[in-house]
Structure formats: structure tokens, C-alpha cells
Enzyme design. Structure first.
Site, PDB file in Angstrom:
ATOM      1  N   ARG A  68       4.310  -9.319  10.720  1.00  0.00           N
ATOM      2  CA  ARG A  68       4.993  -9.457   9.448  1.00  0.00           C
ATOM      3  C   ARG A  68       5.084 -10.901   8.978  1.00  0.00           C
ATOM      4  NH1 ARG A  68       8.299  -4.448   9.522  1.00  0.00           N
ATOM      5  NH2 ARG A  68       9.426  -4.452   7.578  1.00  0.00           N
TER       6      ARG A  68
ATOM      7  N   ARG B 163      15.127   8.150   0.948  1.00  0.00           N
ATOM      8  CA  ARG B 163      14.600   8.564   2.256  1.00  0.00           C
ATOM      9  C   ARG B 163      15.697   9.156   3.133  1.00  0.00           C
ATOM     10  NH1 ARG B 163      11.367   4.243   5.410  1.00  0.00           N
ATOM     11  NH2 ARG B 163      13.022   2.971   4.499  1.00  0.00           N
TER      12      ARG B 163
ATOM     13  N   ARG C 148      14.646  -6.744   1.042  1.00  0.00           N
ATOM     14  CA  ARG C 148      13.496  -6.543   1.947  1.00  0.00           C
ATOM     15  C   ARG C 148      12.177  -6.722   1.202  1.00  0.00           C
ATOM     16  NH1 ARG C 148      15.204  -0.834   3.674  1.00  0.00           N
ATOM     17  NH2 ARG C 148      13.090  -0.634   4.476  1.00  0.00           N
TER      18      ARG C 148
ATOM     19  N   LYS D 284       4.343   3.665   5.184  1.00  0.00           N
ATOM     20  CA  LYS D 284       3.674   3.336   6.455  1.00  0.00           C
ATOM     21  C   LYS D 284       4.005   4.389   7.521  1.00  0.00           C
ATOM     22  CE  LYS D 284       5.591  -0.793   6.710  1.00  0.00           C
ATOM     23  NZ  LYS D 284       6.371  -0.815   5.447  1.00  0.00           N
TER      24      LYS D 284
ATOM     25  N   ARG E  32      19.103   5.486   6.536  1.00  0.00           N
ATOM     26  CA  ARG E  32      19.094   4.206   7.255  1.00  0.00           C
ATOM     27  C   ARG E  32      20.104   3.239   6.631  1.00  0.00           C
ATOM     28  NH1 ARG E  32      12.868   2.408   8.131  1.00  0.00           N
ATOM     29  NH2 ARG E  32      13.700   0.446   7.325  1.00  0.00           N
TER      30      ARG E  32
END
Ligand code: AP5
Ligand code: MG
Ligand code: ZN
Length: 216
Positions: free
Chosen positions: A88, A127, A171, A13, A160
Site C-alpha cells: 500500500r 457493506r 481512507r 478487492k 466494519r
């Protein structure tokens, strides 16, 4: 253009958002980025949000909805916006509908990025993000030229806190239970665009542009 980016954690995203906001000249509103900024600045909101984020859980609706409603009244949203990671839950989607009604606006499209679960975990765990400008990399799929350094601003790259394998798995589970009902919610309104996210970044972006063009 008034758009939502929907998709599970690590779907791409944020990555697609940077191309979309440039092309359509609209602001990027990422609730995850807003929370991370608050955490960094040590605000009360940041402290509350961190408790949930570190566990891979959603921050309660009441802490999110007003924040987005306020953001939508800022001047730059008159030309449109790209919501990333909001709504969400169905409750958030209903609250957004109410807010848009008040403003006399409607959504153009919801871009739903589809990626398999195994790919999501690999993407999120690999990431890396620039601590200065927020540019996003991946150690395998989109590496920076010098490992650990940002190509754009030379800033340091970090991982992160919620990008561990266990938290990403949580998640994804939370996404499936609480967020995926929004696919049907927006499909029923005939504004959903399904995009195959398991392709190169440029190819995904191209598909988004083509889908938006043929639906607007
Ligand atoms: P948020 O920050 O929104 O995280 P998320 O939804 O879990 O999504 P991510 O940011 O992890 O993934 P992404 O889809 O943006 O992927 P990216 O482009 O970075 O939310 C974090 C937390 O905040 C939530 O868990 C919750 O606690 C809270 N929160 C936020 N909003 C909330 C709300 N509305 N209500 C309640 N709580 C809320 O890409 C991932 C990696 O893959 C990168 O390394 C990238 O380089 C790579 N990549 C991207 N595209 C490709 C591709 N096509 N091929 C190969 N690699 C790719
Ligand atoms: Mg993101
Ligand atoms: Zn940078």
C-alpha cells in the site's frame, strides 16, 4: 499464479478475491483481514493497528512488512498467492520485491480495480460482513436473502468500524496520496492489468479472468 489486487477502499478487492482464489486455487492474503482478526483476538498487534485503522490511516510499514514476509514463507504459498491490500506504499512494494527475490519468485500480475469516488463511498457504507465466515454483502448491490443474516452460514452480519462516511472519505484520500503511486510502479514493470470495477460483480470477475488469460 502470484497476484496482487490493487484498488481504493470499497473497489471490490475482497469480493473479487473470493472468485479468484477459487478459480486459481491460491491462498488469499488480506492484510486488512489479518489486522481485523488480531483486533478481535485482542493481540498487541491488533491494539496497535486499531489506532490507525479507526482513523482511516495506514498502519505503519514496519508493522505490515514482516507480517507479510512471514506469511509468504508458509507452505500454501508455494502454489501461488493473492495479496489483497498489500503493498500500500512504495516502501512496502520495495520490501515485497526484496522478499520475493529472496524466495526466487516474481509477480505475475497486479490487478488494478478502478471505481469512481462516489461509488466507493456508497459501496463501503452499505457493506455488511458475516461475523462467522467473513462473507461480504451490500445492502443494495448484493443483499443477503434474510436481512442481517448470512446466506452461507446463517451468521450475523455486521458493519466494519471504519465504514462510516467520514472514515471512508479519509481512507480514499490516504489511498490517493500513499497507494496510488503503485499504479505507475507496477505499470513500469509491465505487469499491471486495469479492470473497470464499475460493472456487475460477475462482469468484473469475467474481465479479470480474460485479462489474466491473455497475459499469462
Ligand atoms: P482493508 O481491509 O484492506 O480495506 P480497504 O483497502 O480500505 O478496502 P476494503 O476492504 O474496504 O474494500 P474492498 O476493495 O475489499 O471492497 P469489497 O470487496 O469489500 O484495510 C483496512 C485498513 O487496514 C486500512 O485502512 C489500514 O488502516 C489497514 N491496512 C490494511 N492493509 C494495510 C497495509 N498493507 N499497510 C498499512 N495499513 C494497512 O466491496 C465493498 C462493498 O461493495 C461490498 O459491500 C461489496 O458487496 C460491494 N461490491 C463489490 N463489488 C461490487 C460491484 N462490482 N458492484 C456493486 N457493489 C460491489
Ligand atoms: Mg477488502
Ligand atoms: Zn457467514
Amino acid at each position: 499464479m502470484r497476484l496482487i489486487l490493487l484498488g481504493p477502499p470499497g473497489a471490490g478487492k475482497g469480493t473479487q478475491a473470493s472468485g479468484i482464489i477459487n478459480k486459481y486455487d491460491i491462498p488469499h492474503i488480506s492484510t486488512g483481514d489479518i489486522f481485523r482478526k488480531n483486533i478481535k483476538e485482542g493481540t498487541d498487534l491488533g491494539k496497535k493497528a486499531k489506532e490507525y485503522m479507526d482513523k482511516g490511516l495506514l498502519v505503519p510499514d514496519e508493522l505490515v512488512v514482516d507480517l507479510v514476509a512471514d506469511r509468504l514463507t508458509e507452505d500454501d504459498t508455494k502454489k501461488g498467492f493473492l495479496l489483497d491490500g498489500f503493498p500500500r506504499t512504495v516502501a512496502q512494494a520495495n520490501a515485497l520485491d526484496d522478499e520475493l527475490n529472496k524466495l526466487g519468485w516474481s509477480l505475475d500480475n497486479v490487478i488494478n480495480i478502478i471505481v469512481s469516488k462516489d461509488d466507493l463511498i456508497e459501496r463501503a457504507v452499505g457493506r455488511r460482513i458475516c461475523k462467522d465466515c467473513g462473507a461480504t454483502y451490500h445492502i443494495k448491490f448484493n443483499p443477503s436473502t434474510i436481512p442481517g443474516k448470512c446466506d452461507v452460514c446463517d451468521g450475523e452480519l455486521y458493519q466494519r468500524d471504519d465504514d462510516t462516511k467520514e472514515t471512508v472519505a479519509k481512507r480514499i484520500e490516504v489511498y490517493e496520496n500513499q497507494t496510488s503511486p503503485l499504479i505507475e510502479y507496477y505499470d513500469d514493470k509491465n505487469i499491471l492489468l486495469n479492470i473497470d470495477g464499475a460493472q456487475d460483480i460477475d462482469k468484473v470477475f469475467n474481465d479479470v479472468v480474460v485479462a489474466l488469460r491473455s497475459n499469462n
